[in-house]
Scaffold this active site. Structure first.
Site, PDB file in Angstrom:
ATOM      1  N   ASP A 136      -4.989   0.473 -11.373  1.00  0.00           N
ATOM      2  CA  ASP A 136      -6.314   0.803 -11.589  1.00  0.00           C
ATOM      3  C   ASP A 136      -6.949  -0.425 -12.548  1.00  0.00           C
ATOM      4  OD1 ASP A 136      -8.849   1.882 -12.671  1.00  0.00           O
ATOM      5  OD2 ASP A 136      -8.086   3.444 -14.162  1.00  0.00           O
ATOM      6  N   GLU A 174     -16.122  -0.752 -16.774  1.00  0.00           N
ATOM      7  CA  GLU A 174     -15.954   0.694 -16.103  1.00  0.00           C
ATOM      8  C   GLU A 174     -15.275   1.613 -17.136  1.00  0.00           C
ATOM      9  OE1 GLU A 174     -14.559   3.930 -13.974  1.00  0.00           O
ATOM     10  OE2 GLU A 174     -13.203   2.694 -14.827  1.00  0.00           O
ATOM     11  N   GLU A 175     -14.020   1.129 -17.570  1.00  0.00           N
ATOM     12  CA  GLU A 175     -13.408   1.873 -18.619  1.00  0.00           C
ATOM     13  C   GLU A 175     -14.046   2.392 -19.871  1.00  0.00           C
ATOM     14  OE1 GLU A 175     -10.992   3.465 -17.256  1.00  0.00           O
ATOM     15  OE2 GLU A 175      -9.842   2.042 -15.862  1.00  0.00           O
TER      16      GLU A 175
HETATM   17 ZN   LIG Z   1     -10.573   2.711 -12.787  1.00  0.00          ZN
END
Ligand SMILES: [Zn+2]
Ligand SMILES: *[C@@H]1O[C@H](CO)[C@@H](O)[C@H](O)[C@H]1NC(C)=O
Ligand SMILES: *[C@@H]1O[C@H](CO)[C@@H](O)[C@H](O)[C@H]1NC(C)=O
Ligand SMILES: *[C@@H]1O[C@H](CO)[C@@H](O)[C@H](O)[C@H]1NC(C)=O
Ligand SMILES: *[C@H]1O[C@H](CO)[C@@H](O)[C@H](O)[C@H]1NC(C)=O
Length: 400
Positions: A136, A174-175
């Site tokens: 991720d 994004e996190e």
């Molecule tokens: Zn991600």
């Protein structure tokens, strides 16, 4: 099942590129490495790129180094690269072919990771890659870039798939707040036909993901000696009771066949100062993953569940406040009309709702979310390789 799918994919590639003409500006993928970095680690350009990305630490908020490296890597492949500054020393990397972005399909993922940094490591006789971001989302970034470079290798300006038909966007944040994608969304001046998002989906096409609602409860009481609690108002007592009400509410939150149950996580509790003091302050943070209905409906259910506790706390002289985070959204349905893929729904949030526009939206990525934010984040090399083929198939389908 899988080999058959791959064969179909390759056949489709063959058809589209019956007479491949090499675009003079595009590197041969055998030649992917940036100048001077030689073959330090791997013979395979995909594994090399993936490793480079993991080795550059990029916890949300600290994406400067990876952004700089990625921008120069993509420039070395003759992309036009824009650094879109989101904040000082934090920028999205936006890459396309030619003088301006004319692409139909935007391929995107994120370059930030959750903490802490975990170093790159090959395990299980080099069949697994471990490290922060190995899944991720640096697996997505590496596989997307490799797929695009492979596709562009066959493109020319008069081809069915012109070399400027695909652009790439790698965002920050994004996190955490989704600020990278939101920034792109507000800056963009044109519409895409399709956007391919990269997040771990176990190599399947996602049909959608749950919505989210974040919430904080803040209680203010009155301090007193713990031997004389009636002289105070315990913020901890009130908060524990409120939390209990929310845990009872869990079973009644909306469900759907597609997304299952709406879940409520008691993520963090803080309160009080010492065992012998009636707590003056207490605070807790909750995350609701929404399987049906809208944030507004869930909010009113929550407020109703807390009403009695809040009312009694206020009558006793305390203060009770519920704050909902601004960035709530309902479940997000995602296009999944490309044949030959298994379909999955996921329980995590993505940047998908953060890019406004009328485009088709796809979500695909190698590896499992179940290991993604953990201390054992890792990916099978095989899955990374398969993702390159899968991204090519998805991108081609969007350009059809
Ligand atoms: Zn991600
Ligand atoms: C980039 O373009 C230059 C000039 O056209 C060319 O010489 C070079 O080979 C290209 N590089 C790649 C990686 O395609
Ligand atoms: C490790 O992988 C190599 C190459 O694939 C293989 O020849 C070898 O038998 C493997 N070793 C073990 C212990 O699995
Ligand atoms: C509790 O509900 C009543 C009736 O809807 C409302 O007037 C009141 O403001 C609520 N109290 C709190 C503390 O939310
Ligand atoms: C993007 O998502 C965030 C939550 O991650 C939300 O606050 C925001 O409204 C969304 N923005 C757009 C443009 O959809």
């Amino acid at each position: 099942m899988r080999p058959q799918i791959l064969l179909l994919g390759l056949a489709a590639l063959g058809r589209t590129f019956a007479q491949p003409t090499q675009h003079p500006l595009i590197a041969h993928p055998d030649n992917l490495q940036a100048e001077g970095t030689a073959n330090e680690y791997h013979d395979d350009p995909l594994l090399w790129l993936h490793r480079k990305l993991i080795e550059i630490e990029s916890i949300s908020g600290d994406e400067y180094s990876i952004g700089t490296w990625l921008a120069s890597f993509l420039r070395s492949k003759n992309f036009t690269v824009e650094r879109q500054e989101v904040e000082p020393r934090r920028f999205n990397v936006f890459a396309y072919m030619g003088d301006e972005d004319n692409s139909k399909t935007l391929v995107t993922s994120h370059i930030d990771t959750v903490p802490p940094y975990l170093p790159y490591e090959l395990r299980s006789n080099h069949t697994e890659i471990w490290g922060r971001g190995s899944v991720d989302a640096k697996a997505c970034v590496a596989a997307q870039i490799t797929a695009v470079l492979k596709l562009l290798r066959h493109c020319s300006s008069d081809d069915e798939v012109p070399s400027d038909s695909i652009s790439m966007l790698f965002v920050v944040g994004e996190e955490t707040a989704g600020d990278g994608m939101r920034h792109f969304s507000t800056q963009k001046t044109r519409e895409y036909k399709a956007v391919v998002f990269g997040e771990p989906t176990e190599g399947k096409l996602a049909a959608g993901h749950k919505g989210i609602l974040g919430m904080t409860i803040k209680v203010k009481g009155r301090a007193a000696h713990s031997g004389y609690p009636w002289l105070g108002v315990s913020a901890n007592d009130v908060l524990v009771r409120a939390t209990g009400e929310l845990m009872k509410l869990r079973g009644r939150l909306p469900q759907s066949e597609k997304y299952g149950e709406t879940t409520l996580n008691v993520g963090r509790i803080d309160g009080g100062v010492a065992a012998n003091v009636v707590a003056e302050q207490a605070e807790a943070m909750f995350a609701v993953r929404i399987a049906a209905e809208t944030p507004a409906v869930i909010k009113s259910m929550i407020l109703e569940a807390l009403n009695e506790t809040a009312t009694e706390a206020e009558e006793a002289g305390g203060e009770f406040a519920v704050e909902f985070s601004g960035n709530a959204y309902a479940p997000v349905d995602i296009d999944h009309d490309i044949p030959g893929f298994d379909i999955i729904t996921v329980n995590y949030g993505t940047d998908v709702p953060n890019l406004t526009g009328n485009h088709k939206r796809y979500l695909y990525g190698p590896g499992s979310i179940l290991v993604a934010h953990s201390d054992h984040e890792h990916l099978a090399v095989e899955e990374l390789e398969r993702a390159v083929d899968d991204y090519q198939r998805i991108i081609l389908a969007t350009l059809d």
